[in-house]
Design an enzyme around this catalytic site. Structure first.
Site, PDB file in Angstrom:
ATOM      1  N   ASN A  42       0.874  -1.174   0.000  1.00 32.73           N
ATOM      2  CA  ASN A  42       0.000   0.000   0.000  1.00 32.73           C
ATOM      3  C   ASN A  42       0.910   1.222   0.000  1.00 32.73           C
ATOM      4  O   ASN A  42       1.468   1.594   1.028  1.00 32.73           O
ATOM      5  CB  ASN A  42      -0.890  -0.053   1.253  1.00 32.73           C
ATOM      6  CG  ASN A  42      -1.884   1.095   1.310  1.00 32.73           C
ATOM      7  OD1 ASN A  42      -1.824   2.021   0.497  1.00 32.73           O
ATOM      8  ND2 ASN A  42      -2.782   1.034   2.268  1.00 32.73           N
ATOM      9  N   ARG A  55      -2.605  -2.122  -3.470  1.00 30.22           N
ATOM     10  CA  ARG A  55      -3.815  -1.317  -3.267  1.00 30.22           C
ATOM     11  C   ARG A  55      -3.748  -0.134  -4.230  1.00 30.22           C
ATOM     12  O   ARG A  55      -2.769   0.611  -4.235  1.00 30.22           O
ATOM     13  CB  ARG A  55      -3.868  -0.808  -1.837  1.00 30.22           C
ATOM     14  CG  ARG A  55      -5.022   0.121  -1.610  1.00 30.22           C
ATOM     15  CD  ARG A  55      -5.129   0.544  -0.168  1.00 30.22           C
ATOM     16  NE  ARG A  55      -6.358   1.275   0.014  1.00 30.22           N
ATOM     17  CZ  ARG A  55      -6.419   2.499   0.531  1.00 30.22           C
ATOM     18  NH1 ARG A  55      -5.332   3.114   0.922  1.00 30.22           N
ATOM     19  NH2 ARG A  55      -7.579   3.093   0.671  1.00 30.22           N
ATOM     20  N   HIS A  95     -12.989   2.962  -0.149  1.00 28.82           N
ATOM     21  CA  HIS A  95     -13.037   1.927   0.910  1.00 28.82           C
ATOM     22  C   HIS A  95     -13.683   0.634   0.399  1.00 28.82           C
ATOM     23  O   HIS A  95     -14.187  -0.159   1.201  1.00 28.82           O
ATOM     24  CB  HIS A  95     -13.883   2.392   2.123  1.00 28.82           C
ATOM     25  CG  HIS A  95     -13.274   3.499   2.921  1.00 28.82           C
ATOM     26  ND1 HIS A  95     -14.041   4.429   3.576  1.00 28.82           N
ATOM     27  CD2 HIS A  95     -11.992   3.828   3.189  1.00 28.82           C
ATOM     28  CE1 HIS A  95     -13.267   5.283   4.212  1.00 28.82           C
ATOM     29  NE2 HIS A  95     -12.010   4.949   3.983  1.00 28.82           N
ATOM     30  N   ARG A 100     -12.551  15.650   7.248  1.00 25.82           N
ATOM     31  CA  ARG A 100     -13.338  16.034   6.064  1.00 25.82           C
ATOM     32  C   ARG A 100     -14.778  16.371   6.469  1.00 25.82           C
ATOM     33  O   ARG A 100     -15.343  15.704   7.334  1.00 25.82           O
ATOM     34  CB  ARG A 100     -13.381  14.894   5.044  1.00 25.82           C
ATOM     35  CG  ARG A 100     -12.039  14.550   4.452  1.00 25.82           C
ATOM     36  CD  ARG A 100     -12.210  13.564   3.290  1.00 25.82           C
ATOM     37  NE  ARG A 100     -10.929  12.972   2.952  1.00 25.82           N
ATOM     38  CZ  ARG A 100     -10.648  11.677   3.074  1.00 25.82           C
ATOM     39  NH1 ARG A 100     -11.568  10.819   3.498  1.00 25.82           N
ATOM     40  NH2 ARG A 100      -9.456  11.230   2.759  1.00 25.82           N
ATOM     41  N   GLU A 136      -8.293  -5.046   5.235  1.00 18.89           N
ATOM     42  CA  GLU A 136      -8.119  -4.732   3.812  1.00 18.89           C
ATOM     43  C   GLU A 136      -6.942  -5.495   3.213  1.00 18.89           C
ATOM     44  O   GLU A 136      -6.998  -5.910   2.060  1.00 18.89           O
ATOM     45  CB  GLU A 136      -7.942  -3.221   3.635  1.00 18.89           C
ATOM     46  CG  GLU A 136      -9.248  -2.489   3.878  1.00 18.89           C
ATOM     47  CD  GLU A 136      -9.098  -0.982   4.019  1.00 18.89           C
ATOM     48  OE1 GLU A 136      -8.774  -0.520   5.127  1.00 18.89           O
ATOM     49  OE2 GLU A 136      -9.298  -0.269   3.029  1.00 18.89           O
TER      50      GLU A 136
END
Ligand code: AMP
Length: 418
Positions: free
Chosen positions: A14, A99, A188, A249, A392
């Site tokens: 990743n 990823r 996601h 955010r 993940e």
């Protein structure tokens, strides 16, 4: 000479702009063999923190010193893996799974990387300027290190490509949208795919028969409505800015706020971008983006922390309601990621008052801290509420291995206990 056994290890990478996270898994039993993180790549002092998991106890090693770029970072990781007899030159390594944040409309499945795939990931940089360049660097570096090895791109948007046009299109001029590839891609997706599948297992039912709402609540946060294993709506949009209130955010906001700030506050588009992505959400509301702090401060009677918590929960409830309507029938609401897995007060507040929708929590079960998938609703509840730890890396490894070995073992991909 007897044939050597088929390789079973997958290295998951990743790559961020200045970081490289990795895990090495053995896909025979999904055991993690090693994991680590290189940080501050390209800065004066970089760090590599590596944990070997092959011994009886995890063994952590740290190195400091400048690591100039991703190539040096991957070479350093390779050396650490070699020290444990797990080097990237090992014939037991079956593939590298990468990823990749943005796969656009095109990539709906894990994909074997070749030059054309690299070019397409590059073409998507305008819609993922922060992530795709770094992901691409990781891919290029790994390909040059082991050109003979299959490299698989696992896209964070792929799970959402099943969304119908009614959910994935914005109601705007269609020609402009198409020209600039403006649509709702979500993010996601690897987590939503894994968690929705694990939730079906937890309910003891086939994935195809189950409708779930997944709430991935980490520093970034998104909700997904999943019907029979296929995503039908998700809260993040063209970028991860849309949807739930997040650590930094804003989530959903009237787009006119942007024009207002540009016209009246003397801000540039870049300033507004930074404001809404990095200085808003929980951080903007109360100065903290860590839910632990917000819960602690709320307990001490801090008003701005309480307001931040209430705005966060209000948004969450709106999405639970909306996705209940989208799905028609909901079998489970599932919490995952840092906040979802650990913050019992968030789960309690999000479900409170939704009894008419068939939702309820068992206070004792909700209070239990555990890192396994579990139900936290009482038996009588029409809709199950569950906590499912996301994984993940395992999902990327599973999808990668399925592609290169032809064995789809997603139904048994539950994580091993290490
Ligand atoms: P993630 O992005 O999934 O790694 O989630 C990170 C976030 O999880 C942190 O910013 C914290 O707000 C939150 N978190 C982690 N542990 C806890 C906890 N015990 N209680 C509340 N929030 C937590």
């Amino acid at each position: 000479m007897p044939d050597s056994p088929a390789p079973t290890r997958v290295l998951v990478l990743n790559s961020g702009s200045s970081s490289l996270k990795y895990q090495l898994l053995d896909m025979r039993d999904h055991r993690r063999l090693a994991q680590g993180l290189v940080e501050r790549i390209g800065e004066r002092t970089s760090t590599l923190s590596h944990t070997s998991l092959v011994g009886t106890e995890p063994a952590k090693r740290e190195r400091e010193g400048r690591i100039a770029d991703h190539e040096e970072a991957l070479n350093a990781v390779s050396e650490e893996l070699s020290a444990d007899g797990l080097g990237t030159d090992s014939p037991e390594l079956a593939a590298v799974g990468h990823r990749v944040v943005h796969g656009g409309k095109l990539f709906s499945r894990p994909t074997l990387v070749d030059d054309a795939v690299e070019r397409e990931i590059e073409r998507l940089i305008p819609v993922a300027p922060l992530h795709n360049p770094a992901n691409l660097t990781g891919i290029r570096t790994a390909r040059s290190l082991r050109p003979d090895l299959p490299q698989v791109a696992v896209f964070d948007t792929a799970f959402h490509t099943t969304m119908p046009e009614s959910a994935s299109r914005y109601a705007m001029d269609i020609a402009t949208a198409d020209e600039h590839r403006i649509r709702r891609y979500g993010a996601h997706g690897t987590s939503h795919a894994y968690v929705s599948r694990e939730a079906a297992k937890l309910l003891g039912r086939a994935e195809e028969d189950v409708n779930v709402i997944v709430l991935h609540l980490g520093n970034g946060a998104s909700a997904a409505a999943v019907r029979g294993g296929r995503c039908v709506d998700t809260s993040m949009g063209l970028t991860p800015l849309e949807g739930l209130v997040m650590g930094t955010r804003s989530g959903d906001i009237d787009p006119a706020v942007v024009f207002h700030l540009v016209r009246n506050a003397g801000m540039s588009p870049e300033d507004v971008d930074v404001l809404l992505n990095k200085k808003s959400g929980l951080l903007g509301l109360c100065g903290d983006n860590d839910m632990r702090e917000i819960i602690r401060r709320t307990g001490e009677g801090d008003e701005s922390a309480r307001l931040a918590f209430e705005i966060y929960i209000h948004r969450l409830k709106k999405y639970i309601g909306a996705y209940t309507a989208v799905l028609g029938r909901v079998d489970a609401v599932v919490f995952t990621a840092g906040v979802g897995e650990n913050a019992a007060p968030v789960r309690e507040a999000a479900i409170a008052g939704l009894e008419e929708m068939g939702l309820a929590l068992d206070g004792d079960l909700n209070a239990v801290r555990a890192d396994r998938a579990r139900l936290i609703s009482p038996e009588y509840a029409r809709v199950a509420v569950a906590v499912v730890p996301t994984d993940e890396e395992l999902e990327i490894a599973t999808q990668t291995y399925a592609l290169v070995s032809g064995v789809d073992d997603t139904s048994s991909a539950t994580r091993a206990d290490n």
